[in-house]
Design an enzyme around this catalytic site. Structure first.
Site, mmCIF file in Angstrom:
data_model
loop_
_atom_site.group_PDB
_atom_site.id
_atom_site.type_symbol
_atom_site.label_atom_id
_atom_site.label_comp_id
_atom_site.label_asym_id
_atom_site.label_seq_id
_atom_site.Cartn_x
_atom_site.Cartn_y
_atom_site.Cartn_z
ATOM 1 N N ARG A 61 69.540 32.398 37.517
ATOM 2 C CA ARG A 61 68.141 32.754 37.234
ATOM 3 C C ARG A 61 67.992 34.268 37.082
ATOM 4 O O ARG A 61 67.288 34.749 36.182
ATOM 5 C CB ARG A 61 67.257 32.234 38.360
ATOM 6 C CG ARG A 61 65.765 32.498 38.171
ATOM 7 C CD ARG A 61 64.942 31.706 39.176
ATOM 8 N NE ARG A 61 63.534 32.004 39.048
ATOM 9 C CZ ARG A 61 62.803 32.641 39.959
ATOM 10 N NH1 ARG A 61 63.361 33.037 41.092
ATOM 11 N NH2 ARG A 61 61.529 32.885 39.754
ATOM 12 N N HIS A 65 66.567 36.194 33.814
ATOM 13 C CA HIS A 65 65.414 37.096 33.871
ATOM 14 C C HIS A 65 65.784 38.496 33.404
ATOM 15 O O HIS A 65 64.961 39.196 32.816
ATOM 16 C CB HIS A 65 64.858 37.145 35.292
ATOM 17 C CG HIS A 65 64.031 35.944 35.644
ATOM 18 N ND1 HIS A 65 62.975 35.989 36.531
ATOM 19 C CD2 HIS A 65 64.089 34.659 35.210
ATOM 20 C CE1 HIS A 65 62.431 34.784 36.636
ATOM 21 N NE2 HIS A 65 63.098 33.971 35.844
ATOM 22 N N ASN A 93 59.523 37.615 39.297
ATOM 23 C CA ASN A 93 60.765 38.045 39.945
ATOM 24 C C ASN A 93 60.661 38.179 41.457
ATOM 25 O O ASN A 93 61.663 38.488 42.121
ATOM 26 C CB ASN A 93 61.224 39.382 39.355
ATOM 27 C CG ASN A 93 61.712 39.252 37.935
ATOM 28 O OD1 ASN A 93 62.212 38.207 37.536
ATOM 29 N ND2 ASN A 93 61.554 40.306 37.156
#
Length: 326
Positions: A61, A65, A93
């Protein structure tokens, strides 16, 4: 010189330029400058990820991102400054974790080869090696990325798809990075080892349209189970739910099986079966062998890892991943 010959030369020059630009990343980029770099990453992952297996999904992830904001340049690793809120501080985030792990790997590599290996490359390698360590697919990670020096929370908010995104938004965000619908479907498959905090999707259970209702696209039995056993209030910010219940420790196709049963946890998961092209890819995956999914997932990860990379003289090689060089 004839017109055809001129055209051939122009095409050759253009293709040569593109090939050179794309060739800035290469397998074994550090073979001479820091030959032990990739082994240091692999050894650290092999030693520590088995003790915290959920980190595989966390690094996957984090890598995603990072690449969706200014390209795969490690900008997601930067801390806030006195004048700017960094990507870390953006709502998408805030639940990222594992930054200290990346910092420790960076310290080991700096001790071996100071100022040579970028944080962007370290993150890319850690994400791959962690997934493989948990039984997931292997993909090639050409290296040579340099680190970005700009990190803005506002850009993360604009570029990273939200769990509430519909298909149109998802497709547009992926297309802006040169990724197609097939890549969207495959990269979403990373949720097979993921977990989510209740508050990231409880609007689907308790207040979907602002009238205290439930999302009709979510299987009612699954919703009832989540309400009774997991997310008992809409504001639950602590309980963690498996994205692929019963199989979240295994990198497999069951995430897609749940999607067609209307048991995708996020609205963005459910959105994948609302489009005919996306749904056809899902159906094909479910008919194929697991090895096909692994190969296709690897291809999409390789594409994503090339998004917006900085090479040669662009960016820098950070001494510490959380700070730009002074």
């Amino acid at each position: 010189m004839g017109r055809t010959r001129c055209f051939e030369i122009v095409v050759f020059v253009v293709l040569g330029f593109l090939g050179s630009a794309l060739g800035d990343l290469q397998l074994g980029f550090y073979a001479q400058s820091c030959p032990k770099a990739e082994q240091i990453v692999l050894d650290y992952v092999t030693k520590h990820v088995p003790n915290a297996p959920n980190l595989a999904a966390a690094f996957l992830r984090m890598h995603f991102h990072d690449c969706f904001v200014r390209g795969c340049d490690g900008s997601v690793l930067l801390n806030d400054t006195t004048s700017t809120s960094a990507e870390k501080s953006a709502p998408p985030n805030l639940s990222l974790r594992g930054f200290d792990f990346i910092d420790r790997v960076k310290s080991l590599i700096e001790a071996e080869c100071p100022g040579v290996v970028s944080c962007a490359d370290i993150l890319s390698l850690v994400a791959r090696d962690a997934v493989v360590n948990r039984g997931g697919p292997f993909w090639q990670v050409p290296t040579g990325r340099r680190d970005g020096t700009i990190s803005k929370a506002s850009e993360a908010l604009r570029n990273i798809p939200s769990p509430a995104s519909n298909f149109t938004t998802l497709q547009a965000r992926f297309a802006s990075k040169g990724l197609k619908v097939k890549d969207l479907v495959l990269l979403s498959g990373g949720h097979t080892i993921g977990v989510a905090i209740c508050s990231s999707f409880t609007n689907r259970l308790y207040n979907f349209t602002g009238k205290g209702d439930q999302d009709p696209s979510l299987d009612s039995d699954y919703a009832a189970n989540l309400k009774a056993n997991k997310c008992k209030t809409i504001r639950d910010n602590t309980t963690v739910v498996e994205m692929d219940p019963g199989s979240f420790k295994t990198f497999d196709l069951s995430y897609y099986t749940l999607l067609v049963k209307r048991r995708g946890l996020f609205s963005s998961d459910a959105a994948l079966i609302t489009d005919s092209t996306s749904r056809s890819f899902i159906n094909q995956l479910l008919q194929d062998k697991l090895s096909n999914f692994f190969a296709d997932f690897a291809t999409s990860m390789e594409k994503m890892g090339n998004v917006g990379v900085k090479t040669r003289t662009r960016g820098e090689i950070r001494k510490q991943c959380a700070f730009v060089n002074s």
